[in-house]
Design a protein around this motif. Structure first.
Motif, PDB file in Angstrom:
ATOM      1  N   VAL A   6       8.489 -31.041  34.930  1.00 15.98           N
ATOM      2  CA  VAL A   6       9.495 -31.708  34.532  1.00 15.98           C
ATOM      3  C   VAL A   6       9.922 -32.129  33.154  1.00 15.98           C
ATOM      4  O   VAL A   6      11.160 -31.861  32.571  1.00 15.98           O
ATOM      5  N   ARG A   7       8.788 -32.824  32.658  1.00 14.52           N
ATOM      6  CA  ARG A   7       9.014 -33.480  31.263  1.00 14.52           C
ATOM      7  C   ARG A   7       9.013 -31.842  30.440  1.00 14.52           C
ATOM      8  O   ARG A   7      10.025 -32.021  29.482  1.00 14.52           O
ATOM      9  N   MET A   8       8.439 -30.886  30.852  1.00 16.73           N
ATOM     10  CA  MET A   8       8.419 -29.496  29.968  1.00 16.73           C
ATOM     11  C   MET A   8       9.741 -29.098  29.984  1.00 16.73           C
ATOM     12  O   MET A   8      10.232 -28.455  29.126  1.00 16.73           O
ATOM     13  N   LEU A   9      10.539 -29.148  31.190  1.00 11.94           N
ATOM     14  CA  LEU A   9      11.749 -28.314  31.732  1.00 11.94           C
ATOM     15  C   LEU A   9      12.823 -29.341  30.739  1.00 11.94           C
ATOM     16  O   LEU A   9      13.776 -28.670  30.187  1.00 11.94           O
ATOM     17  N   LEU A  10      12.509 -30.540  30.918  1.00 12.97           N
ATOM     18  CA  LEU A  10      13.414 -31.489  30.110  1.00 12.97           C
ATOM     19  C   LEU A  10      13.232 -31.203  28.535  1.00 12.97           C
ATOM     20  O   LEU A  10      14.497 -31.048  28.075  1.00 12.97           O
ATOM     21  N   ASN A  11      12.304 -30.913  28.145  1.00  9.52           N
ATOM     22  CA  ASN A  11      12.038 -30.676  26.601  1.00  9.52           C
ATOM     23  C   ASN A  11      12.717 -29.343  26.352  1.00  9.52           C
ATOM     24  O   ASN A  11      13.472 -29.099  25.528  1.00  9.52           O
ATOM     25  N   GLU A  12      12.485 -28.487  27.262  1.00  3.82           N
ATOM     26  CA  GLU A  12      13.036 -27.013  27.135  1.00  3.82           C
ATOM     27  C   GLU A  12      14.410 -27.062  27.345  1.00  3.82           C
ATOM     28  O   GLU A  12      15.302 -26.483  26.610  1.00  3.82           O
ATOM     29  N   ASN A  13      14.929 -27.821  28.056  1.00  5.56           N
ATOM     30  CA  ASN A  13      16.606 -27.954  28.258  1.00  5.56           C
ATOM     31  C   ASN A  13      17.021 -28.505  27.105  1.00  5.56           C
ATOM     32  O   ASN A  13      18.187 -28.296  26.611  1.00  5.56           O
TER      33      ASN A  13
ATOM     34  N   VAL B 141      20.410 -28.049  22.294  1.00  8.86           N
ATOM     35  CA  VAL B 141      20.451 -28.035  20.728  1.00  8.86           C
ATOM     36  C   VAL B 141      20.726 -26.525  20.340  1.00  8.86           C
ATOM     37  O   VAL B 141      21.791 -26.525  19.607  1.00  8.86           O
ATOM     38  N   GLU B 142      20.127 -25.557  20.958  1.00  6.37           N
ATOM     39  CA  GLU B 142      20.576 -24.037  20.506  1.00  6.37           C
ATOM     40  C   GLU B 142      21.938 -23.716  20.935  1.00  6.37           C
ATOM     41  O   GLU B 142      22.514 -23.280  20.147  1.00  6.37           O
ATOM     42  N   GLN B 143      22.377 -24.370  22.291  1.00  9.22           N
ATOM     43  CA  GLN B 143      23.559 -23.977  22.660  1.00  9.22           C
ATOM     44  C   GLN B 143      24.652 -24.711  21.697  1.00  9.22           C
ATOM     45  O   GLN B 143      25.774 -24.099  21.206  1.00  9.22           O
ATOM     46  N   ALA B 144      24.374 -26.093  21.605  1.00  9.10           N
ATOM     47  CA  ALA B 144      25.264 -26.742  20.676  1.00  9.10           C
ATOM     48  C   ALA B 144      25.329 -25.932  19.085  1.00  9.10           C
ATOM     49  O   ALA B 144      26.490 -25.874  18.580  1.00  9.10           O
TER      50      ALA B 144
END
Length: 175
Positions: free
Chosen positions: A136-143, A148-151
């Motif tokens: 979950v931590r890794m997915l949150l970081n990836e998210n 950020v990329e999307q923004a």
């Protein structure tokens, strides 16, 4: 033991015998023989009386001894029965206690096995939970990175669209 009354009668008879014997020595020869015979008869009577008293005394002792032994045997048999009953109850109680202890040990073993099983399961689930937390931590970081990329892309798209719109206006003035 001889009773006091019996002892008094015995002493009285012996005294009469002895006084008769001593009185016979002072009398004449015929009188001596007669007195001696009377004394001998009295002595025989006394011996018979003493034997009779001793026999009665022995009979009383025998009866008393039988009664004492009978009472003692009865008392011992009664006490033995009571003690035997108490012993049997104690042994039964001990057997129940022994069985209770065995049952408790078996339940304790089952509880230990259950505890070990729960402990193993808990450890396994704890590891899975930690792994899931890490994912979950890794997915949150990836998210976050994707957001950020999307923004950045949206900003970039907005800027590119504005640039294209501006360029398009510059190239095509209002028609």
């Amino acid at each position: 033991m001889v009773s006091p009354t019996l002892g008094h009668q015995l002493c009285k008879c012996i005294c009469v015998c002895l006084s008769s014997v001593s009185a016979g020595k002072t009398s004449s020869q015929n009188c001596n023989i007669t007195n001696h015979m009377k004394n001998m008869n009295k002595l025989d009577d006394m011996k018979f009386y003493i034997r009779k008293i001793n026999a009665e005394r022995l009979e009383l002792f025998r009866i008393l001894d039988i009664d004492m032994n009978t009472d003692l045997n009865y008392k011992m048999n009664t006490e033995f029965t009571i003690i035997k009953s108490q012993h049997e109850k104690t042994m039964f109680d001990m057997e129940k206690m022994k069985q209770s202890i065995s049952d408790t040990i078996e339940k304790y073993k089952e509880f230990i096995e259950d505890k070990d099983s729960y402990s193993f399961t808990h450890t396994h689930l704890l590891k899975e939970c930690n792994q899931l937390k890490e994912k979950v931590r890794m997915l949150l970081n990836e998210n976050r990175k994707l957001l950020v990329e999307q923004a950045d892309q949206e900003t970039s798209y907005g800027e590119e669209k504005r640039f294209c719109d501006e360029t398009s206006k510059n190239i095509h003035p209002k028609c």
